[in-house]
Design an enzyme around this catalytic site. Structure first.
Site, PDB file in Angstrom:
ATOM      1  N   HIS A   9       0.691  -1.193   0.168  1.00  0.00           N
ATOM      2  CA  HIS A   9       0.268  -0.112  -0.262  1.00  0.00           C
ATOM      3  C   HIS A   9       1.152   1.289   0.063  1.00  0.00           C
ATOM      4  O   HIS A   9       0.216   2.528  -0.294  1.00  0.00           O
ATOM      5  CB  HIS A   9      -0.865  -0.156   1.355  1.00  0.00           C
ATOM      6  CG  HIS A   9      -0.103   0.441   2.961  1.00  0.00           C
ATOM      7  ND1 HIS A   9      -0.837  -0.390   3.321  1.00  0.00           N
ATOM      8  CD2 HIS A   9      -0.504   1.974   3.190  1.00  0.00           C
ATOM      9  CE1 HIS A   9       0.675   0.237   5.021  1.00  0.00           C
ATOM     10  NE2 HIS A   9       0.500   1.728   4.080  1.00  0.00           N
ATOM     11  N   ASP A  60       1.411  -7.593   2.451  1.00  0.00           N
ATOM     12  CA  ASP A  60       1.108  -6.098   1.590  1.00  0.00           C
ATOM     13  C   ASP A  60       2.594  -5.573   2.269  1.00  0.00           C
ATOM     14  O   ASP A  60       3.239  -4.858   3.075  1.00  0.00           O
ATOM     15  CB  ASP A  60       0.675  -5.231   3.273  1.00  0.00           C
ATOM     16  CG  ASP A  60       0.498  -3.786   2.620  1.00  0.00           C
ATOM     17  OD1 ASP A  60       0.651  -3.171   1.688  1.00  0.00           O
ATOM     18  OD2 ASP A  60      -0.533  -3.419   3.794  1.00  0.00           O
ATOM     19  N   SER A 120       4.245   2.154   8.717  1.00  0.00           N
ATOM     20  CA  SER A 120       3.549   1.173   7.156  1.00  0.00           C
ATOM     21  C   SER A 120       5.180   1.049   6.718  1.00  0.00           C
ATOM     22  O   SER A 120       6.182   2.201   6.142  1.00  0.00           O
ATOM     23  CB  SER A 120       2.541   1.605   6.414  1.00  0.00           C
ATOM     24  OG  SER A 120       1.663   1.114   7.266  1.00  0.00           O
TER      25      SER A 120
HETATM   26  N1  ARG Z   1      -4.906   0.822   7.394  1.00  0.00           N
HETATM   27  C1  ARG Z   1      -3.818   0.604   7.090  1.00  0.00           C
HETATM   28  C2  ARG Z   1      -3.089   2.739   7.725  1.00  0.00           C
HETATM   29  O1  ARG Z   1      -3.088   2.892   7.933  1.00  0.00           O
HETATM   30  C3  ARG Z   1      -3.289   0.408   5.058  1.00  0.00           C
HETATM   31  C4  ARG Z   1      -4.854   1.095   4.302  1.00  0.00           C
HETATM   32  C5  ARG Z   1      -4.335  -0.098   3.558  1.00  0.00           C
HETATM   33  N2  ARG Z   1      -5.358  -0.210   3.136  1.00  0.00           N
HETATM   34  C6  ARG Z   1      -6.699  -0.133   2.793  1.00  0.00           C
HETATM   35  N3  ARG Z   1      -6.938  -1.371   2.526  1.00  0.00           N
HETATM   36  N4  ARG Z   1      -6.748   0.689   3.022  1.00  0.00           N
HETATM   37  O2  ARG Z   1      -2.733   3.007   6.410  1.00  0.00           O
HETATM   38  N1  ASP Z   2      -1.838   1.945   8.073  1.00  0.00           N
HETATM   39  C1  ASP Z   2      -0.664   2.897   8.174  1.00  0.00           C
HETATM   40  C2  ASP Z   2       0.202   2.702   7.475  1.00  0.00           C
HETATM   41  O1  ASP Z   2       0.147   3.366   6.545  1.00  0.00           O
HETATM   42  C3  ASP Z   2      -0.347   2.215   9.697  1.00  0.00           C
HETATM   43  C4  ASP Z   2      -0.490   2.448  10.722  1.00  0.00           C
HETATM   44  O2  ASP Z   2      -1.176   3.141  11.130  1.00  0.00           O
HETATM   45  O3  ASP Z   2      -0.806   1.580  12.285  1.00  0.00           O
HETATM   46  O4  ASP Z   2       1.140   3.646   8.435  1.00  0.00           O
END
Ligand code: ARG
Ligand code: ASP
Length: 672
Positions: free
Chosen positions: A85, A222, A607
């Site tokens: 991502h 990921d 991330s």
């Molecule tokens: N929750 C994670 C973060 O805050 C991954 C986000 C990307 N994935 C998604 N399905 N939107 O960045």
């Molecule tokens: N998914 C988040 C990021 O892209 C990480 C988090 O918020 O725990 O940095």
């Protein structure tokens, strides 16, 4: 009860909640202060191994990836791993109908197939240094906060330009810690020739999609791979076919020998933003006003997108990335709210503030702070709500924003634009704005236009049915000008005062803790600078009668497999490998490890961060947190807050068995 007894009572309550181990995002150059605790928990390296200015250290293997994520070196030839991502935009950039790398994945089978990316950069931290004295040179107590800000900006600019003169690709940035009680300069070497090496198909790299996002158990592969290129002298240089793979000062060895619950873990990366020391009013606003409103507005937007995306594959493709963006914070805010309520944070902070106020009596520096916060926050609340609606409602319809621009991105915009979605969004959000925002804060232009048209719906007809760029631009400009000239200056000035108060309050909280012998050590809030978080691999109990294990495996992927559900459609190649049980050296207990959770304190920006074992070897790549623990940006609960990491062995398995790009493993150092 007299004051003294109230105080003793409250302190005894607080003592029940000391800063529990695992909370904290620590400053690498001060990690010596924590090393004893870390070693007590199993860490086997020294502070110098983590961060050193004299010799290479683990920090030299880590990059700030494109300003928003973290990445790390996994070979001495500049090979970099981060999240799928985090590399998403680059993968998308190289994708077309003929080569859909998002859908099918991409693997360079040799160096000259690696794909350069015009807008990508990675920054290696050279060193960080306390520059508080220089930044505050010329400061006097009599200055207003605005004058102080200007002084800080001017001094910082001088510090930065003196440093940046020194070398190719050197970039410096001054950042405040503890609300400006301290300032650090961060000096980076920035590389801009960074090429895409590999990415799994989204059915692995984004497996589970938004359904599983922010959740455990998780089965997402990921990760994506890039390579940093340098000139012949190993220095940063713009893209050139003559560039060669960068030889980093350090890269991570990979520990593929297996991990267990309870093992020490360390996350070393770039957390973006936290607010751990804010007052009860601030938390109350987030949990009980701002988050619920923003969630409501985004629920509406997602509902509109969903109904159209269900009807058409073309629209689904157009809006999938936008939908993911809107859904990401939408889902996080819900978990955060729930966590804050569950932890009783508003009440706990109120009690703490009462005790603080009693303690502060007669201390000229701190006396009355709590009352002043209450006053400023009550003035700021209505304005903050207007700000939230400006961004989440007025500015949300894309056509408005596009119309306000110079049109140069026209082809790009229309490629992923479906008018019925945007028009319905406009109607729904403007009605919410009209209903929820107090008349005295509502844009006069908005009121006038709606009155003249007869209704929000009719105004939407005028803008959308005629594709009226000029009306859309006028609407966007007028509502933003009103906000920027009327609301924002007042909010900025209140926030300035609030920030100044926090600078004192931060010192006060430290003094208060010191005098009461709570032994609490205060880490600075995250500010997109390099930090260390340490903890251990551990499951958790999210609800009555439920306990989660800390590991997920390929079995879980196959359990979720369902060709009819987009998020759970396992690629055929993986199904075949599973059926043949051809797991090679990545097999463990008859399956392949996929993800794990640990107690590391992380946030957005972490991330892609390396997750290290007790010897500093790579065991995983951080990518998310569990839903029940997303309040960790405000309050950390050691029982519920868990970071989610990709088990590095799953990445190696995918590279080796699914992608048949096993040649990439040859440049890594894999300990088995
Ligand atoms: N929750 C994670 C973060 O805050 C991954 C986000 C990307 N994935 C998604 N399905 N939107 O960045
Ligand atoms: N998914 C988040 C990021 O892209 C990480 C988090 O918020 O725990 O940095």
């Amino acid at each position: 009860m007299n004051i003294k007894r109230v105080l003793l009572f409250l302190i005894s309550i607080m003592a029940l909640h000391p800063l529990r181990a695992d909370e904290g995002m620590w400053v690498p150059s001060y990690i010596q202060q924590k090393i004893e605790d870390m070693r007590g928990k199993g860490f086997r390296l020294s502070a110098e191994d983590l961060y050193s200015i004299n010799s290479s250290s683990l920090k030299d293997a880590i990059v700030h990836f494109n300003g928003g994520c973290t990445g790390e070196m996994i070979s001495d030839e500049g090979l970099l791993i981060t999240n799928h991502h985090c590399g998403y935009d680059q993968i998308q950039y190289h994708s077309s109908v003929e080569h859909d790398y998002l859908k099918d994945g991409f693997w360079a089978m040799k160096r000259d197939e690696e794909l350069p990316n015009p807008d990508l950069y990675v920054a290696f931290l050279e060193y960080m240094e306390d520059v508080t004295k220089k930044v505050l040179a010329g400061y006097s107590e009599s200055m207003s906060e605005e004058q102080r800000e200007k002084l800080v900006a001017d001094n910082s600019r001088r510090i930065v330009s003196r440093i940046e003169r020194k070398g190719k690709g050197i970039k410096a940035r001054v950042a405040p810690l503890y609300y400006g009680n301290q300032y650090f300069v961060y000096v980076y070497k920035v590389f801009t020739d960074v090429r895409l090496v590999g990415a799994p198909p989204s059915s692995i790299g984004k497996f589970g999609g938004d359904t599983d996002n922010w959740m455990w158990p998780r089965h997402t592969g990921d990760f994506s791979l890039f390579r940093v290129y340098a000139d012949r002298n190993n220095e940063p240089a713009p893209y050139s076919p003559d560039n060669v793979p960068y030889r980093p000062k350090r890269f991570f060895k990979i520990n593929a020998s297996g991990i267990s619950e309870g093992d020490f873990t360390l996350v070393y990366g770039y957390p973006g933003r936290t607010s751990e020391y804010v007052t009860s009013q601030a938390v109350d606003y987030i949990a009980n006003v701002s988050n619920p409103k923003k969630i409501k507005l985004r629920t509406i937007r997602l509902g509109i997108m969903d109904s159209q995306m269900e009807r058409s594959d073309a629209v689904r493709i157009q809006y999938s990335s936008k939908h993911a963006d809107v859904a990401n914070s939408w889902k996080k805010w819900q978990g955060e709210m729930k966590g804050i309520l569950k932890m009783n944070t508003v009440e706990n902070k109120r009690n703490y503030e009462k005790a603080f106020a009693v303690w502060a009596k007669g201390k000229p520096e701190y006396d009355g702070i709590i009352g002043k916060f209450a006053d400023l926050y009550s003035q700021a609340e209505a304005l903050s709500l207007v700000r939230d609606y400006q961004y989440e409602a007025l500015n949300a319809p894309e056509f408005l924003f596009f119309a306000a621009g110079d049109g140069s991105d026209s082809a790009l915009f229309y490629k992923n634009y479906y008018k019925p979605i945007d028009k319905a969004t406009f109607i729904a959000l403007m009605n919410e704005y009209d209903k929820d925002i107090d008349d005295s804060y509502k844009s006069p232009y908005f009121k006038e236009k709606v009155a003249k048209a007869g209704s929000v719906e009719k105004l939407a007809d005028e803008i959308y049915d005629n594709d009226s760029l000029s009306l859309a631009r006028e609407f966007y400009m007028a509502t933003n000008t009103f906000y920027n000239s009327t609301v924002k200056p007042r909010l900025d000035s209140l926030n300035r005062e609030i920030n100044m108060l926090y600078r004192k309050y931060m010192r006060g909280q430290m003094d208060f803790a010191r005098e009461n012998g709570t032994g609490k050590v205060f880490y600075p809030d995250a500010n997109s600078t390099l930090r260390i978080a340490y903890g251990r691999i551990e499951g958790y109990a999210p609800a009555d009668a439920v306990r989660y294990k800390p590991f997920s495996t390929l079995e879980g992927i196959m359990e979720k497999d369902n060709p009819a559900i987009f998020d759970y459609n396992v690629p055929q190649k993986l199904r075949e490998i599973y059926a043949s049980r051809d797991f090679g050296r990545w097999e463990e207990n008859g399956t392949v490890p996929v993800c794990f959770i640990a107690t590391n304190h992380t946030t957005g920006g972490n991330s892609g961060s390396p997750v290290l074992d007790a010897d500093g070897n790579l065991i995983g790549v951080n990518f998310d947190r569990v839903w029940e623990g997303t309040m960790s940006d405000i309050v950390f609960d050691p029982d519920l807050c868990r970071n989610i990491a990709l088990d590095i062995r799953y990445a190696l398995f995918v590279i080796d068995k699914v992608a048949d790009a096993g040649y990439l493993l040859n440049e890594m150092v894999i300990l088995e």
